[in-house]
Design a protein around this motif. Structure first.
Motif, short mmCIF file in Angstrom:
data_model
loop_
_atom_site.label_atom_id
_atom_site.label_comp_id
_atom_site.label_asym_id
_atom_site.label_seq_id
_atom_site.Cartn_x
_atom_site.Cartn_y
_atom_site.Cartn_z
N SER A 1 0.76 -1.85 0.07
CA SER A 1 0.17 -0.05 -0.34
C SER A 1 0.47 1.14 0.26
O SER A 1 0.39 2.10 -0.86
N SER A 2 2.10 0.97 0.74
CA SER A 2 3.07 2.77 0.95
C SER A 2 4.08 2.50 -0.51
O SER A 2 3.60 3.80 -1.38
N VAL A 3 3.13 1.18 -1.34
CA VAL A 3 4.39 1.60 -2.68
C VAL A 3 3.48 2.62 -3.34
O VAL A 3 3.77 3.20 -4.32
N GLN A 4 1.86 1.17 -3.42
CA GLN A 4 1.16 2.14 -4.76
C GLN A 4 1.02 3.98 -4.04
O GLN A 4 0.75 4.32 -5.07
N VAL A 5 0.48 4.26 -2.59
CA VAL A 5 0.74 5.39 -2.59
C VAL A 5 1.83 6.16 -3.02
O VAL A 5 1.87 6.94 -3.93
N ALA A 6 3.50 5.87 -3.05
CA ALA A 6 5.24 6.79 -3.44
C ALA A 6 4.79 6.82 -4.52
O ALA A 6 4.90 7.46 -5.68
N VAL A 7 3.92 5.60 -5.91
CA VAL A 7 4.35 5.74 -7.89
C VAL A 7 3.18 6.46 -7.67
O VAL A 7 3.60 6.64 -9.28
N LYS A 8 1.87 6.28 -6.97
CA LYS A 8 0.70 6.97 -7.83
C LYS A 8 0.73 8.58 -7.68
O LYS A 8 1.61 9.88 -8.31
N THR A 9 2.02 9.26 -6.22
CA THR A 9 1.90 10.68 -6.09
C THR A 9 3.37 10.73 -7.14
O THR A 9 3.45 11.69 -7.84
N GLY A 10 4.81 10.32 -7.51
CA GLY A 10 5.26 10.58 -8.41
C GLY A 10 4.95 10.37 -9.80
O GLY A 10 5.47 11.27 -10.47
N ALA A 11 4.20 9.67 -10.16
CA ALA A 11 3.14 9.75 -11.21
C ALA A 11 2.51 10.47 -11.68
O ALA A 11 2.40 10.69 -12.52
N GLU A 12 1.85 11.01 -10.70
CA GLU A 12 1.23 12.64 -11.10
C GLU A 12 2.00 13.58 -11.25
O GLU A 12 1.17 13.95 -12.11
N TYR A 13 2.57 12.98 -10.59
CA TYR A 13 3.92 14.90 -11.49
C TYR A 13 4.50 14.57 -12.53
O TYR A 13 4.25 15.66 -13.49
N LEU A 14 5.09 13.37 -12.81
CA LEU A 14 5.69 12.99 -13.89
C LEU A 14 4.90 13.28 -14.92
O LEU A 14 4.47 13.85 -16.37
N ARG A 15 3.19 12.98 -14.56
CA ARG A 15 1.98 13.39 -15.91
C ARG A 15 2.00 14.34 -15.94
O ARG A 15 1.67 15.56 -17.13
N SER A 16 1.54 15.54 -15.06
CA SER A 16 1.86 17.16 -14.71
C SER A 16 3.25 17.61 -15.45
O SER A 16 2.45 18.47 -15.95
N GLN A 17 3.98 16.75 -15.43
CA GLN A 17 4.96 17.55 -16.30
C GLN A 17 5.55 17.59 -18.34
O GLN A 17 6.00 17.57 -19.07
N GLY A 18 4.07 15.61 -18.10
CA GLY A 18 4.35 15.97 -19.41
C GLY A 18 5.51 14.74 -19.95
O GLY A 18 6.49 14.74 -20.80
N ALA A 19 6.22 13.77 -18.23
CA ALA A 19 6.66 13.06 -18.88
C ALA A 19 6.86 11.72 -18.09
O ALA A 19 8.55 10.99 -18.19
N LEU A 20 6.14 11.43 -17.75
CA LEU A 20 5.81 9.49 -17.45
C LEU A 20 5.96 9.28 -18.21
O LEU A 20 5.80 9.18 -19.47
N VAL A 21 6.80 8.11 -18.19
CA VAL A 21 7.20 6.88 -19.12
C VAL A 21 6.46 5.88 -19.23
O VAL A 21 5.21 5.15 -19.78
N SER A 22 6.63 4.99 -17.88
CA SER A 22 5.98 3.95 -16.90
C SER A 22 5.24 4.26 -15.47
O SER A 22 6.80 5.16 -15.02
N GLU A 23 4.94 3.62 -14.68
CA GLU A 23 4.66 3.56 -13.48
C GLU A 23 4.34 2.14 -13.13
O GLU A 23 3.39 1.95 -13.68
N ILE A 24 4.98 1.28 -12.50
CA ILE A 24 5.01 0.58 -11.75
C ILE A 24 5.13 -0.46 -11.02
O ILE A 24 5.64 -0.11 -9.92
#
Length: 182
Positions: free
Chosen positions: A145-168
């Protein structure tokens, strides 16, 4: 002392070396690394007090003479970021495994900082641009659950920057995968 990191990325190796020299001469900072990265760029990462990072970064940017690609100043950085950038984190084993991958080194460092501040996870490492075509990624571990929260948080930021390649997120990674992550 407020810890910070700074980054200068240039599209010239020579300008990157000259920027590193100027940055070290201007203020009391530690170079995390200063090296060529893919594709034909140069990356300087430093750590230190916020005021020293700001002064050092100003000196580095002044030396880039039209070759500047990106910069980053990240104040109040999580203590695990510098060791992860140096690939110096040691862990005993994996719980759940999270991976964030970005088109941008600067965006990935910010996303990793946000991820480890959002949940109780261990940042394993941050890989930047070498043999990655200029991309960057980080790996982290903790309970699922902690990894899910951490990855989601980081991915949201990357998505907002147009820089997300993947989140696993891998809930139960095989034990033999750990050596390939370090």
């Amino acid at each position: 002392m407020r810890a910070a990191i700074g980054m200068v990325e240039t599209n010239s190796v020579g300008a990157g070396i000259e920027a590193t020299d100027a940055m070290l001469k201007r203020a009391n900072v530690e170079v995390i690394y200063s090296r060529p990265v893919c594709p034909g760029k140069y990356l300087v990462l430093i750590s230190g007090r916020v005021s020293d990072i700001e002064a050092s970064m100003q000196a580095g940017v002044e030396k880039t003479a039209g070759t500047l690609v990106d910069t980053l100043i990240l104040p109040n950085v999580h203590p695990s970021i510098a060791p992860a950038l140096k690939q110096a984190t040691s862990i005993d084993g994996l719980k759940a495994l999270g991976v964030l991958e970005s088109f941008s080194v600067a965006s990935l460092v910010v996303a990793a900082d946000m991820a480890v501040k959002a949940a109780a996870v261990i940042l394993i490492e941050i890989r930047t641009a070498i043999a990655l075509g200029g991309k960057a990624y980080c790996t982290l571990t903790g309970d699922e659950s902690s990894v899910q929260v951490a990855v989601k948080t980081g991915a949201e930021y990357l998505r907002s920057q147009g820089a997300l390649v993947s989140e696993i997120v891998i809930a139960r990674p095989h034990n033999e995968i750990l050596p390939f992550l370090l």
